[in-house]
Design a protein around this motif. Sequence first.
Motif, PDB file in Angstrom:
ATOM      1  N   LYS A   1       6.541  -0.052  -8.922  1.00 39.64           N
ATOM      2  CA  LYS A   1       7.944   0.186  -8.699  1.00 39.64           C
ATOM      3  C   LYS A   1       8.103  -0.587  -7.293  1.00 39.64           C
ATOM      4  O   LYS A   1       8.896  -0.468  -6.361  1.00 39.64           O
ATOM      5  N   THR A   2       6.810  -1.321  -6.710  1.00 37.91           N
ATOM      6  CA  THR A   2       6.765  -1.539  -5.032  1.00 37.91           C
ATOM      7  C   THR A   2       7.878  -2.164  -4.573  1.00 37.91           C
ATOM      8  O   THR A   2       8.649  -2.341  -3.649  1.00 37.91           O
ATOM      9  N   ARG A   3       8.435  -3.296  -5.437  1.00 35.34           N
ATOM     10  CA  ARG A   3       9.056  -4.394  -5.060  1.00 35.34           C
ATOM     11  C   ARG A   3      10.625  -3.613  -5.281  1.00 35.34           C
ATOM     12  O   ARG A   3      11.500  -4.029  -4.453  1.00 35.34           O
ATOM     13  N   SER A   4      11.075  -2.880  -6.330  1.00 25.98           N
ATOM     14  CA  SER A   4      12.019  -2.245  -6.445  1.00 25.98           C
ATOM     15  C   SER A   4      12.566  -1.027  -5.649  1.00 25.98           C
ATOM     16  O   SER A   4      13.585  -0.749  -5.199  1.00 25.98           O
TER      17      SER A   4
ATOM     18  N   LEU B   1       6.089  -7.094   1.663  1.00 22.34           N
ATOM     19  CA  LEU B   1       5.784  -5.872   2.259  1.00 22.34           C
ATOM     20  C   LEU B   1       6.068  -5.739   3.956  1.00 22.34           C
ATOM     21  O   LEU B   1       6.389  -4.865   4.408  1.00 22.34           O
ATOM     22  N   PHE B   2       6.160  -7.054   4.369  1.00 20.15           N
ATOM     23  CA  PHE B   2       6.593  -7.175   5.739  1.00 20.15           C
ATOM     24  C   PHE B   2       7.736  -7.025   6.139  1.00 20.15           C
ATOM     25  O   PHE B   2       8.384  -7.033   7.271  1.00 20.15           O
ATOM     26  N   ALA B   3       8.902  -7.413   5.091  1.00 20.07           N
ATOM     27  CA  ALA B   3      10.175  -7.469   5.210  1.00 20.07           C
ATOM     28  C   ALA B   3      10.853  -6.020   5.671  1.00 20.07           C
ATOM     29  O   ALA B   3      10.547  -4.923   5.025  1.00 20.07           O
ATOM     30  N   PRO B   4      11.531  -6.004   6.849  1.00 23.17           N
ATOM     31  CA  PRO B   4      12.156  -4.837   7.393  1.00 23.17           C
ATOM     32  C   PRO B   4      13.268  -4.350   6.235  1.00 23.17           C
ATOM     33  O   PRO B   4      13.998  -5.031   5.730  1.00 23.17           O
TER      34      PRO B   4
END
Length: 324
Positions: free
Chosen positions: A72-75, A219-222
């Motif tokens: 579920k990393t993206r959601s 992953l680096f997006a705030p």
Amino acid sequence: MQQLVVTRDMFESQLELAISKVKDPRIGLFGPDSMMWKLSRHALFGAHGSGRALLLQIAHPWVTRGVDEHSKTRSDPLGRAKRTFTTVLSIVYGDLEQATKYARAVHNVHNRIQGTMDSSAGAFGEGTPYMANEANALLWVHATLWDTTVMMYELFRRPLSAEEKDRFYNETKLFAYMFGIPDAILPPDWESFKEYNRSIWDSDQLVVTDSTRELAAFLFAPLHFTLTPAMAWLKITTAATLPTRLREEFNLPYGRKERLIFASGRKILSVAEPITPGLIRNGPAYVEASRRIRGLPSTIMTRALTRAMFGRPELVALKQPTKP
């Protein structure tokens, strides 16, 4: 490389091996005199290695594929991060009961993470099977954590002696056992461990695909605009500490500007860390664990910070007696 599946029997055997080496179940796997606690308690430094460890992990095509198919990393990136750190901290700082509970939970989750590669990536051809409970894949994820821990400590605090590194590495084997990783594939000492890392960096076991770069950008997006400076700093730190080949494949800029920022930030952090409040410097899990082994409960401030970071008031605190 021939696959080595960590079966339930293999996992339980390695778990029993770890348990057999614990002197005091109340303290857990490591304890205040261990190198593991000595290095891990510098949470402010360790957090700077999170980007490096994550990118090294997802550069393994199985990890990226597993994330895309099963995570579920993206959601829910924050929830995923909380669950990961809760597991690691519970095994490092928890008592033996808690550590083994989390180890079994991870093994059970990993049993469900398997599938096939949807395209060729490095050493892994399209249609080949992957699985999270494969010993070599587990070893790679394990290696990224502890190689990065030592790197961050030495970058921001001081160099470690060869004897300290060997002590630390021997302790990390207990952590490996908690995931069923067998001795047969564990490097015997720190130098062999470093050589193992270098060999994987330079091999086709790691490859940065378009999917990997997309995941890295995510992953680096705030998560909030106020975190933009922190994520920009983490990105620079990650670029500074990744192996050159992988930094270039991830398209992370690291020119003169980034080098100057990193050098300045490194000096500032090294000076600021010793005077930072202990709860921030060491992290709430270390504070909880240190109090637990002295028979003391968690503090109000520790519970507040733990709730803010992990969504619960305590991680590894002293268990309070159940009221009749």
